[in-house]
Design a protein around this motif. Structure first.
Motif, PDB file in Angstrom:
ATOM      1  N   SER A 180       0.811  -1.227   0.000  1.00  0.00           N
ATOM      2  CA  SER A 180       0.000   0.000   0.000  1.00  0.00           C
ATOM      3  C   SER A 180       0.845   1.278   0.000  1.00  0.00           C
ATOM      4  CB  SER A 180      -0.856   0.031   1.265  1.00  0.00           C
ATOM      5  OG  SER A 180       0.005   0.166   2.395  1.00  0.00           O
ATOM      6  N   GLY A 181       2.114   1.146   0.410  1.00  0.00           N
ATOM      7  CA  GLY A 181       2.957   2.331   0.571  1.00  0.00           C
ATOM      8  C   GLY A 181       3.016   2.820   2.016  1.00  0.00           C
ATOM      9  N   TYR A 182       2.320   2.118   2.927  1.00  0.00           N
ATOM     10  CA  TYR A 182       2.261   2.592   4.323  1.00  0.00           C
ATOM     11  C   TYR A 182       3.646   2.546   4.994  1.00  0.00           C
ATOM     12  CZ  TYR A 182       0.708   2.757   9.253  1.00  0.00           C
ATOM     13  OH  TYR A 182       0.530   3.072  10.575  1.00  0.00           O
ATOM     14  N   GLU A 208       8.048  -3.093  -5.649  1.00  0.00           N
ATOM     15  CA  GLU A 208       6.820  -3.900  -5.583  1.00  0.00           C
ATOM     16  C   GLU A 208       6.730  -4.727  -6.873  1.00  0.00           C
ATOM     17  OE1 GLU A 208       4.251  -4.630  -3.378  1.00  0.00           O
ATOM     18  OE2 GLU A 208       3.653  -5.884  -5.072  1.00  0.00           O
ATOM     19  N   ARG A 209       6.316  -6.003  -6.738  1.00  0.00           N
ATOM     20  CA  ARG A 209       6.267  -6.848  -7.938  1.00  0.00           C
ATOM     21  C   ARG A 209       4.928  -6.779  -8.670  1.00  0.00           C
ATOM     22  NH1 ARG A 209       3.549 -11.793  -6.778  1.00  0.00           N
ATOM     23  NH2 ARG A 209       4.275 -12.785  -8.683  1.00  0.00           N
ATOM     24  N   LEU A 210       3.868  -6.314  -7.997  1.00  0.00           N
ATOM     25  CA  LEU A 210       2.548  -6.286  -8.642  1.00  0.00           C
ATOM     26  C   LEU A 210       2.268  -4.886  -9.200  1.00  0.00           C
ATOM     27  CD1 LEU A 210       0.465  -8.401  -6.066  1.00  0.00           C
ATOM     28  CD2 LEU A 210       1.539  -9.152  -8.212  1.00  0.00           C
ATOM     29  N   ASP A 221      11.214  -7.425  -9.234  1.00  0.00           N
ATOM     30  CA  ASP A 221      11.467  -8.469  -8.234  1.00  0.00           C
ATOM     31  C   ASP A 221      12.466  -7.927  -7.210  1.00  0.00           C
ATOM     32  OD1 ASP A 221      12.153 -10.627  -6.704  1.00  0.00           O
ATOM     33  OD2 ASP A 221      12.873 -11.866  -8.367  1.00  0.00           O
ATOM     34  N   GLY A 222      11.917  -7.544  -6.064  1.00  0.00           N
ATOM     35  CA  GLY A 222      12.758  -6.948  -5.019  1.00  0.00           C
ATOM     36  C   GLY A 222      13.716  -7.937  -4.375  1.00  0.00           C
ATOM     37  N   SER A 223      13.532  -9.245  -4.619  1.00  0.00           N
ATOM     38  CA  SER A 223      14.493 -10.191  -4.028  1.00  0.00           C
ATOM     39  C   SER A 223      15.864 -10.038  -4.683  1.00  0.00           C
ATOM     40  CB  SER A 223      13.982 -11.637  -4.119  1.00  0.00           C
ATOM     41  OG  SER A 223      14.101 -12.151  -5.424  1.00  0.00           O
ATOM     42  N   ILE A 233      12.566  -6.042   4.372  1.00  0.00           N
ATOM     43  CA  ILE A 233      11.747  -6.885   3.493  1.00  0.00           C
ATOM     44  C   ILE A 233      10.406  -7.038   4.189  1.00  0.00           C
ATOM     45  CG2 ILE A 233      11.595  -9.049   2.216  1.00  0.00           C
ATOM     46  CD1 ILE A 233      14.551  -9.499   2.654  1.00  0.00           C
ATOM     47  N   THR A 234       9.318  -6.690   3.498  1.00  0.00           N
ATOM     48  CA  THR A 234       8.008  -6.730   4.162  1.00  0.00           C
ATOM     49  C   THR A 234       7.168  -7.893   3.644  1.00  0.00           C
ATOM     50  OG1 THR A 234       6.921  -5.186   2.663  1.00  0.00           O
ATOM     51  CG2 THR A 234       8.113  -4.221   4.509  1.00  0.00           C
ATOM     52  N   ALA A 235       7.837  -8.962   3.225  1.00  0.00           N
ATOM     53  CA  ALA A 235       7.159 -10.206   2.842  1.00  0.00           C
ATOM     54  C   ALA A 235       8.064 -11.343   3.312  1.00  0.00           C
ATOM     55  CB  ALA A 235       6.960 -10.241   1.328  1.00  0.00           C
ATOM     56  N   ASP A 252       3.890 -14.114   1.283  1.00  0.00           N
ATOM     57  CA  ASP A 252       5.148 -14.598   0.681  1.00  0.00           C
ATOM     58  C   ASP A 252       5.926 -13.531  -0.088  1.00  0.00           C
ATOM     59  OD1 ASP A 252       4.379 -17.067   1.555  1.00  0.00           O
ATOM     60  OD2 ASP A 252       3.968 -17.891  -0.442  1.00  0.00           O
ATOM     61  N   LEU A 253       7.230 -13.602   0.039  1.00  0.00           N
ATOM     62  CA  LEU A 253       8.111 -12.917  -0.908  1.00  0.00           C
ATOM     63  C   LEU A 253       8.207 -13.857  -2.108  1.00  0.00           C
ATOM     64  CD1 LEU A 253      10.259 -10.496  -1.207  1.00  0.00           C
ATOM     65  CD2 LEU A 253      11.945 -12.305  -0.841  1.00  0.00           C
ATOM     66  N   VAL A 254       7.735 -13.382  -3.247  1.00  0.00           N
ATOM     67  CA  VAL A 254       7.700 -14.215  -4.454  1.00  0.00           C
ATOM     68  C   VAL A 254       8.746 -13.687  -5.417  1.00  0.00           C
ATOM     69  CG1 VAL A 254       6.270 -14.912  -6.417  1.00  0.00           C
ATOM     70  CG2 VAL A 254       5.247 -14.669  -4.140  1.00  0.00           C
ATOM     71  N   GLY A 255       9.694 -14.530  -5.790  1.00  0.00           N
ATOM     72  CA  GLY A 255      10.707 -14.041  -6.711  1.00  0.00           C
ATOM     73  C   GLY A 255      11.884 -14.984  -6.791  1.00  0.00           C
ATOM     74  N   ARG A 256      12.895 -14.563  -7.525  1.00  0.00           N
ATOM     75  CA  ARG A 256      14.076 -15.406  -7.757  1.00  0.00           C
ATOM     76  C   ARG A 256      14.690 -15.883  -6.453  1.00  0.00           C
ATOM     77  NH1 ARG A 256      18.777 -14.456 -11.225  1.00  0.00           N
ATOM     78  NH2 ARG A 256      17.395 -13.371 -12.681  1.00  0.00           N
TER      79      ARG A 256
HETATM   80  N1  SAM Z   1       4.929  -2.746   3.178  1.00  0.00           N
HETATM   81  C1  SAM Z   1       3.554  -2.943   2.797  1.00  0.00           C
HETATM   82  C2  SAM Z   1       2.635  -1.906   3.374  1.00  0.00           C
HETATM   83  O1  SAM Z   1       3.068  -1.125   4.212  1.00  0.00           O
HETATM   84  O2  SAM Z   1       1.477  -1.879   2.943  1.00  0.00           O
HETATM   85  C3  SAM Z   1       3.032  -4.300   3.109  1.00  0.00           C
HETATM   86  C4  SAM Z   1       3.592  -5.298   2.222  1.00  0.00           C
HETATM   87  S1  SAM Z   1       2.668  -6.745   1.952  1.00  0.00           S
HETATM   88  C5  SAM Z   1       2.682  -7.510   3.524  1.00  0.00           C
HETATM   89  C6  SAM Z   1       3.925  -7.593   1.005  1.00  0.00           C
HETATM   90  C7  SAM Z   1       4.136  -6.995  -0.362  1.00  0.00           C
HETATM   91  O3  SAM Z   1       5.302  -7.597  -0.921  1.00  0.00           O
HETATM   92  C8  SAM Z   1       3.004  -7.285  -1.339  1.00  0.00           C
HETATM   93  O4  SAM Z   1       2.555  -6.089  -1.895  1.00  0.00           O
HETATM   94  C9  SAM Z   1       3.648  -8.167  -2.392  1.00  0.00           C
HETATM   95  O5  SAM Z   1       3.123  -8.013  -3.680  1.00  0.00           O
HETATM   96  C10 SAM Z   1       5.090  -7.716  -2.302  1.00  0.00           C
HETATM   97  N2  SAM Z   1       6.077  -8.657  -2.822  1.00  0.00           N
HETATM   98  C11 SAM Z   1       6.125 -10.005  -2.680  1.00  0.00           C
HETATM   99  N3  SAM Z   1       7.226 -10.488  -3.310  1.00  0.00           N
HETATM  100  C12 SAM Z   1       7.888  -9.424  -3.823  1.00  0.00           C
HETATM  101  C13 SAM Z   1       9.087  -9.270  -4.568  1.00  0.00           C
HETATM  102  N4  SAM Z   1       9.865 -10.300  -4.917  1.00  0.00           N
HETATM  103  N5  SAM Z   1       9.463  -8.026  -4.917  1.00  0.00           N
HETATM  104  C14 SAM Z   1       8.714  -6.939  -4.587  1.00  0.00           C
HETATM  105  N6  SAM Z   1       7.556  -7.028  -3.909  1.00  0.00           N
HETATM  106  C15 SAM Z   1       7.164  -8.254  -3.519  1.00  0.00           C
END
Ligand code: SAM
Length: 204
Positions: free
Chosen positions: A78-80, A96-98, A123-125, A139-141, A195-199
């Protein structure tokens, strides 16, 4: 909300002030605005969540920011968290990946007048080597292990905070990179993240 967090043990005055200054209701979907100041994660679409204020407080405190840092956030959502970090550091690079979430977060941060956060799609990983090194990385995932490229992009003297472990039951881990380039690792407590989704994360 901030009073409640301080009563619940959030001690860092800069973090409490940053949380107080960010209007969380602008970062949650309109239908959920009435719940914006509860201490819960809330859905933001795409199976993702805005983190609970106490989680953002814990992660922000763990980074021990003094105000001059160049920070990388993986998982803009969300950007929070990025808006809170913007109050605590000099510059924030957030990935952000989405695409939809990246675009909405950019819009929301603009609306809040946040000028020291840049949101990238990807892909932030893998981090973002072009803007490394970072004084702090969050890392927030949830990741199965700390992505190696992020350790490479951490500045000597910096620290990385991330939920690490099996799906749905991670531990919040802090890794410090010493000025001698040695890494030390502490477990801060249990946590639960999407989940952190990525490489260097989980497969999609
Ligand atoms: N920091 C966010 C906030 O304050 O709203 C909450 C993040 S949410 C729990 C996790 C986020 O990580 C999701 O938006 C998801 O799409 C993103 N994410 C997952 N894997 C990622 C990746 N490899 N690279 C970037 N973003 C990723």
């Amino acid at each position: 909300m901030v009073l409640r967090l301080s009563q619940e043990g959030v001690r860092d005055a800069r973090v409490l002030a940053a949380l107080e200054a960010v209007p969380r209701h602008w970062l949650v979907p309109e239908a959920l605005r009435s719940q914006a100041y509860r201490d819960n994660a809330l859905p933001i679409g795409g199976g993702q969540t805005i983190s609970a204020p106490s989680t953002v407080a814990a992660m922000s405190s763990a980074l021990e920011l003094a105000g001059r840092e160049h920070v990388l956030e993986v998982g803009t959502g969300s950007g929070y968290q990025a808006a809170v970090l913007a109050k605590l550091a000099e510059r924030v690079v957030s990935i952000e990946r989405l695409p939809r979430l990246a675009a909405e977060a950019r819009r929301a941060l603009d609306r809040l007048g946040v000028t020291n956060v840049v949101v990238h799609l990807g892909d932030g990983s893998l981090g973002r080597p072009a803007e490394a090194p970072y004084d702090a990385i969050v890392i927030t995932a949830g990741a199965p292990a700390v992505p190696e490229p992020l350790l490479d992009q951490l500045a000597p003297g910096g620290c990385l905070v991330a939920p690490i472990g099996p799906r749905g039951e991670q531990r919040l881990v802090r890794i410090r990179r010493g000025t001698d380039d040695r890494f030390t690792r502490e477990v801060l407590g249990p946590c639960r993240f999407v989940d952190l989704v990525g490489r260097h994360g989980w497969a999609a």
